[in-house]
Design an enzyme around this catalytic site. Structure first.
Site, PDB file in Angstrom:
ATOM      1  N   GLU A  27     -22.406 -37.120   5.573  1.00 36.90           N
ATOM      2  CA  GLU A  27     -23.810 -36.730   5.370  1.00 36.90           C
ATOM      3  C   GLU A  27     -24.663 -37.919   4.951  1.00 36.90           C
ATOM      4  O   GLU A  27     -24.239 -38.751   4.170  1.00 36.90           O
ATOM      5  CB  GLU A  27     -23.922 -35.629   4.312  1.00 36.90           C
ATOM      6  N   GLY A  28     -25.884 -37.943   5.457  1.00 36.74           N
ATOM      7  CA  GLY A  28     -26.775 -39.079   5.220  1.00 36.74           C
ATOM      8  C   GLY A  28     -27.544 -38.989   3.912  1.00 36.74           C
ATOM      9  O   GLY A  28     -27.485 -37.998   3.183  1.00 36.74           O
ATOM     10  N   PHE A  29     -28.273 -40.053   3.647  1.00 39.67           N
ATOM     11  CA  PHE A  29     -29.034 -40.217   2.409  1.00 39.67           C
ATOM     12  C   PHE A  29     -30.010 -39.058   2.175  1.00 39.67           C
ATOM     13  O   PHE A  29     -30.117 -38.530   1.072  1.00 39.67           O
ATOM     14  CB  PHE A  29     -29.788 -41.541   2.501  1.00 39.67           C
ATOM     15  N   ASN A  30     -30.690 -38.660   3.231  1.00 38.16           N
ATOM     16  CA  ASN A  30     -31.765 -37.682   3.038  1.00 38.16           C
ATOM     17  C   ASN A  30     -31.268 -36.252   2.915  1.00 38.16           C
ATOM     18  O   ASN A  30     -31.894 -35.432   2.250  1.00 38.16           O
ATOM     19  CB  ASN A  30     -32.805 -37.834   4.142  1.00 38.16           C
ATOM     20  N   HIS A  66     -42.142 -42.135  12.606  1.00 37.31           N
ATOM     21  CA  HIS A  66     -40.708 -42.313  12.343  1.00 37.31           C
ATOM     22  C   HIS A  66     -39.959 -42.012  13.628  1.00 37.31           C
ATOM     23  O   HIS A  66     -39.982 -40.896  14.132  1.00 37.31           O
ATOM     24  CB  HIS A  66     -40.214 -41.378  11.229  1.00 37.31           C
ATOM     25  N   ARG A  93     -36.458 -41.786  14.882  1.00 36.74           N
ATOM     26  CA  ARG A  93     -35.022 -41.715  14.599  1.00 36.74           C
ATOM     27  C   ARG A  93     -34.299 -41.903  15.916  1.00 36.74           C
ATOM     28  O   ARG A  93     -34.542 -41.156  16.876  1.00 36.74           O
ATOM     29  CB  ARG A  93     -34.727 -40.361  13.953  1.00 36.74           C
ATOM     30  N   PHE A 150     -34.876 -37.408   7.430  1.00 43.44           N
ATOM     31  CA  PHE A 150     -35.668 -38.584   7.054  1.00 43.44           C
ATOM     32  C   PHE A 150     -37.156 -38.266   7.213  1.00 43.44           C
ATOM     33  O   PHE A 150     -37.967 -38.562   6.333  1.00 43.44           O
ATOM     34  CB  PHE A 150     -35.266 -39.770   7.948  1.00 43.44           C
TER      35      PHE A 150
HETATM   36  N1  LIG Z   1     -35.103 -48.174   7.103  1.00 47.60           N
HETATM   37  C1  LIG Z   1     -34.986 -47.111   7.890  1.00 47.60           C
HETATM   38  N2  LIG Z   1     -33.790 -46.523   7.980  1.00 47.60           N
HETATM   39  C2  LIG Z   1     -33.703 -45.433   8.753  1.00 47.60           C
HETATM   40  C3  LIG Z   1     -34.781 -44.915   9.462  1.00 47.60           C
HETATM   41  N3  LIG Z   1     -34.362 -43.828  10.128  1.00 47.60           N
HETATM   42  C4  LIG Z   1     -33.073 -43.664   9.818  1.00 47.60           C
HETATM   43  N4  LIG Z   1     -32.669 -44.651   9.004  1.00 47.60           N
HETATM   44  C5  LIG Z   1     -31.338 -44.895   8.470  1.00 47.60           C
HETATM   45  O1  LIG Z   1     -30.481 -43.957   9.022  1.00 47.60           O
HETATM   46  C6  LIG Z   1     -30.002 -43.101   8.014  1.00 47.60           C
HETATM   47  C7  LIG Z   1     -29.878 -41.725   8.597  1.00 47.60           C
HETATM   48  O2  LIG Z   1     -30.934 -40.948   8.332  1.00 47.60           O
HETATM   49  P1  LIG Z   1     -30.834 -39.917   7.209  1.00 47.60           P
HETATM   50  O3  LIG Z   1     -32.060 -39.148   7.371  1.00 47.60           O
HETATM   51  O4  LIG Z   1     -30.597 -40.469   5.891  1.00 47.60           O
HETATM   52  O5  LIG Z   1     -29.532 -39.168   7.581  1.00 47.60           O
HETATM   53  P2  LIG Z   1     -29.434 -37.685   7.532  1.00 47.60           P
HETATM   54  O6  LIG Z   1     -29.558 -37.190   6.138  1.00 47.60           O
HETATM   55  O7  LIG Z   1     -28.220 -37.320   8.307  1.00 47.60           O
HETATM   56  O8  LIG Z   1     -30.781 -37.324   8.237  1.00 47.60           O
HETATM   57  P3  LIG Z   1     -31.107 -37.207   9.740  1.00 47.60           P
HETATM   58  O9  LIG Z   1     -29.867 -37.645  10.456  1.00 47.60           O
HETATM   59  O10 LIG Z   1     -32.282 -38.109  10.001  1.00 47.60           O
HETATM   60  O11 LIG Z   1     -31.413 -35.766   9.818  1.00 47.60           O
HETATM   61  C8  LIG Z   1     -30.940 -43.261   6.849  1.00 47.60           C
HETATM   62  O12 LIG Z   1     -30.337 -43.035   5.614  1.00 47.60           O
HETATM   63  C9  LIG Z   1     -31.330 -44.699   6.983  1.00 47.60           C
HETATM   64  O13 LIG Z   1     -30.326 -45.519   6.410  1.00 47.60           O
HETATM   65  C10 LIG Z   1     -36.025 -45.583   9.359  1.00 47.60           C
HETATM   66  O14 LIG Z   1     -37.020 -45.209   9.929  1.00 47.60           O
HETATM   67  N5  LIG Z   1     -36.063 -46.670   8.553  1.00 47.60           N
END
Ligand SMILES: Nc1nc2c(ncn2[C@@H]2O[C@H](COP(=O)(O)OP(=O)(O)OP(=O)(O)O)[C@@H](O)[C@H]2O)c(=O)[nH]1
Ligand SMILES: *[C@@H]1O[C@H](CO)[C@@H](O)[C@H](O)[C@H]1NC(C)=O
Ligand SMILES: *[C@@H]1O[C@H](CO)[C@@H](O)[C@H](O)[C@H]1NC(C)=O
Ligand SMILES: *[C@@H]1O[C@H](CO)[C@@H](O)[C@H](O)[C@H]1NC(C)=O
Length: 450
Positions: free
Chosen positions: A76-79, A313, A315, A410
């Site tokens: 799982e990612g940061f957001n 943004h 992605r 994100f």
């Molecule tokens: N700096 C930056 N990093 C991004 C961007 N989009 C995605 N990332 C990177 O890719 C990761 C994945 O997105 P996250 O949104 O965190 O992951 P997630 O929680 O699975 O969310 P989503 O996959 O987007 O639904 C982020 O934590 C960032 O490290 C962006 O626009 N800028």
């Protein structure tokens, strides 16, 4: 960059241990002075983190509170993890109605997306990304290393690995429930020769679980509260906490917790400087005054104007690998951006993206108005991939108009940030459509409940 670097780096893992030793010394001294009435606790027993309730001396030093720890499925990612924090926070609020609990903030690290080479990205405390005093105005929280010193060592009394029910759930009969069950998946823990559980504890190898059980759960976060209030373990970790649902998504508790997740000041400052220098954007000119105390911030929607730039943004990476029909090609995105720039009479577009170099090169060619935050290696080392993402989000949050990517958490977090800042929803809840997408449903407006 160099002078700031040191202070921002995560404390060494030894720091907690050193603090712990000091703490134990203090405890021993207190224990001695109270020796007439209190039997000296066996040293080993205390080290193993047993409930402090039997050792009154401890209460004099640390408040007699219980600790909730958690972790999330590694992919799982940061957001998404920021969303899980909100769910666990509502569990803490439920527990606090009966007992003193504190949430131990799970150190950041080993995230799949954080791939910047040669940068050490584990054991990152929350203060590197969020303003911890702001979090504390919502629920009591401490960093993991504070837990080690306060609880008397890197021991977690009870680990629950959350899972679904093996049998699934019968259609039409949704009920909230929770039961100790055999583990369904292969356990990511093993026992050492002392029968302690070893596994991934945010990269802290000396951390051990004293007991571990799998728990099938179906329901919102607070479904687990009666169980936690009924066991004697002083520190409890919920692994795979994403299995808990929101108590009440979009309600007042949800928004209080979300609003308390104020980005760390040093990251906001970097974002603000970038806005000033490259986007002619300041809070004063843009009507986006930020109040440090989130409890005092309540902006009427439509008040914020935003800087004279569009923000997008994009992605990419795993979002395009599956050839999703709701994500545009680079050409499709550029076409949409050009039309939005014209419509809103803006000259510049700030792009936040995880795109690979080939794609950003293409963007540069097709979109000369593009502005990006491009950190140097030193800056990435300083802010980490998580901090850079936050800076991107902060800049997107201050644009006159924002457009994001379909179902990206994100992008969702940017929506929330703009909602807090008081932007007109029309300028926020927008997403790109896939090149061939017919019904391109736009994101939902989630109103803040104050
Ligand atoms: N700096 C930056 N990093 C991004 C961007 N989009 C995605 N990332 C990177 O890719 C990761 C994945 O997105 P996250 O949104 O965190 O992951 P997630 O929680 O699975 O969310 P989503 O996959 O987007 O639904 C982020 O934590 C960032 O490290 C962006 O626009 N800028
Ligand atoms: C471990 O936890 C389970 C479930 O809470 C409990 O039944 C068991 O007694 C515990 N074992 C020990 C050694 O405390
Ligand atoms: C609390 O614990 C007791 C004894 O272990 C048990 O009988 C009871 O069902 C438990 N209640 C809850 C809500 O877990
Ligand atoms: C910056 O914005 C102000 C209005 O807010 C405008 O008067 C000024 O010309 C802009 N400067 C540049 C360099 O675009």
């Amino acid at each position: 960059m160099a002078p700031g670097t040191r202070s921002l780096q995560s404390p060494s893992p030894l720091l907690g241990l050193r603090r712990r030793r000091l703490f134990l010394l203090l405890l021993l001294l207190l224990g001695l002075s109270a020796a007439a009435t209190v039997a000296q606790p066996p040293f080993e027993a205390f080290q193993a983190g047993h409930g402090a309730s039997s050792f009154p001396a401890v209460a004099a030093v640390a408040p007699l509170r219980r600790y909730l720890l958690y972790d999330v499925n590694p992919p799982e990612g940061f957001n998404l993890r920021r969303d899980v924090y909100i769910r666990v926070a509502s569990l803490i609020k439920t527990l606090l109605k009966s007992e003193a609990w504190v949430l131990v903030l799970p150190p950041w690290g080993r995230l799949y997306h954080w791939q910047s080479p040669d940068i050490h990205q584990v054991q990152i405390p929350w203060f590197e990304f969020f303003d911890v005093p702001s979090l504390n105005k919502n629920i009591p929280v401490i960093e993991y290393e504070e837990f080690i010193s306060e609880a008397g060592g890197p021991f977690i009394d009870q680990v629950y690995v959350l899972q679904n029910y093996a049998e699934g759930w019968k259609e039409g009969t949704w009920e909230e429930k929770i039961d100790e069950r055999p583990c369904i998946d292969q356990l990511m823990y093993s026992t050492d020769r002392h029968k302690y559980y070893r596994g991934w504890f945010w990269g802290y190898e000396e951390t051990r679980g004293l007991n571990l059980t799998c728990l099938s759960v179906q329901g919102s976060a607070s479904v687990i509260a009666p169980l936690l209030l009924n066991i004697s373990a002083r520190s409890v970790m919920l692994d795979r906490a994403e299995n808990l649902l929101h108590d009440h998504y979009g309600g007042k508790d949800y928004w209080n917790t979300r609003r308390s997740m104020v980005f760390a000041k040093h990251l906001r400052v970097v974002g603000d400087l970038f806005r000033t220098h490259y986007l002619n954007s300041t809070d004063e000119k843009d009507s986006t005054q930020y109040i440090e105390d989130w409890t005092k911030m309540k902006v009427k929607l439509g008040t914020a104007i935003g800087g004279p730039y569009l923000a997008a943004h994009l992605r990419r990476k795993d979002f395009i690998w599956g050839h999703r029909s709701d994500v545009p090609s680079i050409q499709g995105a550029v076409k949409k951006i050009q039309s939005l720039l014209k419509l809103h009479k803006l000259q510049r577009v700030f792009i936040a993206t995880d795109a690979i170099v080939e794609e950003t090169e293409e963007l540069k060619k097709l979109l000369p108005q593009m502005v990006r935050f491009e950190p140097t290696w030193e800056e990435v080392e300083l802010y980490k991939d998580g901090g850079v993402a936050i800076i991107d989000q902060w800049i997107c949050a201050h644009a006159r108009y924002f457009i994001g990517t379909s179902v990206s958490t994100f992008s969702f977090r940017i929506h929330e940030e703009r909602e807090i800042l008081g932007f007109d929803p029309k300028t926020t809840y927008n997403r790109f459509c896939g090149d061939e997408e017919k019904t391109c449903e736009q994101p939902t407006h989630w109103k803040i409940v104050y």
